[in-house]
Write a protein that holds these residues in place. Structure first.
Motif: not given
Length: 247
Positions: A91, A93-96, A117-118, A120, A167-168, A171
Motif C-alpha cells: 500500500s 498512500g490510499k492505494v493498495s 482502493g486502500g 492495507p 484508519r488502519w 481499512a
C-alpha cells in the motif's frame, strides 16, 4: 553486639540505597512521533489464533510500515494462511496492490497485482492485528483507556471507538457484524517508550457472526522491531498491475 548490629543496619541501608529503581517508560506517543521520519519505519511479525474448544492457528503475517511526518505512508505485508500460497499487499498512500493468495488464478495473463482502493491488510486484514501502535492517535486512545503497570498497558476498547481513531482498523476490517465488540489489549513498552508487542483479543462473532464462531475468541500477537530503521516501499511495476479480477 552493638557494633555487629550497627554494621548490619549500615549494610542494609547501603543495599537499599544502591538498588536501582526501575525507570518508567517514556511517553509512548512522544516516542512514536520521534520516529515518524520519511524513509524510516518499523517491522512486525504476528500470529492469529482462534480459541474455543482448542486452539487453531488462522494465519501468520510479517510486514513493514514506512513513515512520513504524519504517520504511516506505505506498508508491505505478507500473509500466510494454511497451505495456500502467501498473499502480499503493498500500500502506498490510499492505494493498495495485492498479489498471490486467492487472487493468483483470478488475474488476467501477464498481471500479478490487483489494484484496489486502500485495503492495507489485504484479505488477511480480516484476521490481522486490529490495533496499530504506529498510529499516534490510536496509541493515545489506548493509553487514555488503558492502565499502565510497569512497562505494560492493558485495557479494552470497542470496534466503534477504534474506527474513530484508526484508519488502519477501518481499512483492515471494513465489514464487521458488531461495532460494540470489545477488544482486550496489552501493549508492551521498551524503556524508550516504543511498543515492542501488542496482544489483542475479541469475540470471533464480532467480525463474522455465525454459529461456528459462537463462544470463540480471536487472539492476535504482534511483535514490533527496528523502530526508526530505514525503509523503502514502492508500488509494483504498472505493467504488472490490473484493476480487473475474475470470479
Amino acid at each position: 553486639m552493638k557494633k555487629t548490629i550497627t554494621v548490619l543496619v549500615t549494610g542494609c541501608a547501603f543495599l537499599v540505597t544502591a538498588a536501582p529503581a526501575q525507570a518508567a517508560p517514556k511517553d509512548p506517543v512522544r516516542a512514536l512521533k520521534s520516529k515518524l521520519v520519511s524513509g524510516h519505519g518499523v517491522r512486525f511479525t504476528e500470529t492469529t489464533t482462534l480459541i474455543g474448544d482448542g486452539k487453531v492457528k488462522l494465519q501468520s503475517r510479517k510486514g513493514t510500515f514506512q513513515f512520513n511526518a504524519k504517520g504511516i505512508a506505505a506498508s508491505d505485508i505478507t500473509c500466510k494462511t494454511g497451505p495456500a500460497e502467501p498473499e502480499r499487499t503493498i500500500s502506498v498512500g490510499k492505494v493498495s496492490y495485492t498479489s498471490g493468495g486467492i487472487w493468483k488464478e483470478r488475474l488476467p495473463d501477464g498481471k500479478t497485482w490487483l489494484k484496489t482502493g486502500g485495503m492495507p491488510g489485504g484479505a488477511g486484514g480480516f484476521y490481522g492485528q486490529v490495533i496499530n501502535p504506529a498510529e499516534s492517535g490510536t496509541l493515545a486512545a489506548l493509553i487514555k483507556k488503558g492502565k499502565l503497570s510497569g512497562s505494560t498497558i492493558t485495557g479494552k476498547i470497542t470496534f466503534k471507538e477504534l474506527e474513530k481513531v484508526s484508519r488502519w482498523f477501518d481499512a483492515s476490517i471494513p465489514l464487521r457484524m458488531h461495532d460494540d465488540t470489545k477488544v482486550t489489549y496489552t501493549l508492551s513498552l521498551t524503556s524508550a517508550g516504543l511498543v515492542s508487542r501488542v496482544r489483542s483479543s475479541y469475540a470471533a462473532t464480532g467480525v463474522l457472526d455465525n454459529s461456528g464462531f459462537d463462544g470463540k475468541t480471536i487472539t492476535i500477537d504482534s511483535r514490533f522491531t527496528g523502530w526508526g530503521g530505514k525503509v523503502s516501499i514502492k508500488a509494483p511495476d504498472p505493467e504488472t498491475v490490473t484493476t480487473n479480477a475474475g470470479s
